[in-house]
Structure formats: C-alpha cells, structure tokens
Scaffold this active site. Sequence first.
Site, PDB file in Angstrom:
ATOM      1  N   GLY A  45       0.811  -1.224   0.000  1.00 36.29           N
ATOM      2  CA  GLY A  45       0.000   0.000   0.000  1.00 36.29           C
ATOM      3  C   GLY A  45       0.838   1.264   0.000  1.00 36.29           C
ATOM      4  O   GLY A  45       0.544   2.229  -0.717  1.00 36.29           O
ATOM      5  N   CYS A  46       1.902   1.259   0.775  1.00 32.02           N
ATOM      6  CA  CYS A  46       2.774   2.428   0.854  1.00 32.02           C
ATOM      7  C   CYS A  46       3.543   2.640  -0.441  1.00 32.02           C
ATOM      8  O   CYS A  46       3.778   3.784  -0.852  1.00 32.02           O
ATOM      9  CB  CYS A  46       3.734   2.288   2.026  1.00 32.02           C
ATOM     10  SG  CYS A  46       2.880   2.228   3.620  1.00 32.02           S
TER      11      CYS A  46
END
Length: 104
Positions: A45-46
Amino acid sequence: MPELKIGNKALEFELLDSNSKKTKLSGFLGKKVILYFYPHDHTPGCTTEACEFTEALNFFAKKGAVVIGVSNDSPESHREFIKKHNLKIVLLSDTDKKVVKQWG
C-alpha cells in the site's frame, strides 16, 4: 494535540531526509506542502501511494506544491525505497515517532 485546520500554522519539525540531511518543514515556506504519513517503506500500500504521488508530481509542482512523506523508517531504507521505485518525492525519517505523535 491541537486540531489542524485550513489556515492554521503547521507544527514545525526537523527530520533527516533520505540522504541523512536535516530537513525542516519551515524550509518549504512559500510552497504548498502535501504532507503524508505512512507506516513503512516497501509495503504494497505504501509503495502504491508513493508511486502515485511521484506520478502526480508535475501536477502538484504546477500548483506550487511539494510532496513530503514521513515514516519511521531510516534514511537508508528511504534511499533503497526511492531507488527501487524511482520515487521523486521527499521522504523523511521519524525513527522515534516524535513527529507522528505530534501530528496525531
């Protein structure tokens, strides 16, 4: 912790960037700053978020804005993350989580 609202003065901080250079938020005075906090480099996600900010960097630059990501990863981790994904945003290290806590 004070609530941050549009027009409020941002809370000052100084952190190391990916080159271990001290970077103050006030060093971006006169620019719009998109400041985001994220848990860790190299996570799915990051990584997506950092890549999308990089892809949109020209749009933000035309608006006079810079993008700054903050996590508790080390400058070395940020360097690897930037290199692996060709990131063009500023990443700052908050290894003791002081700024994360300050900003809530």
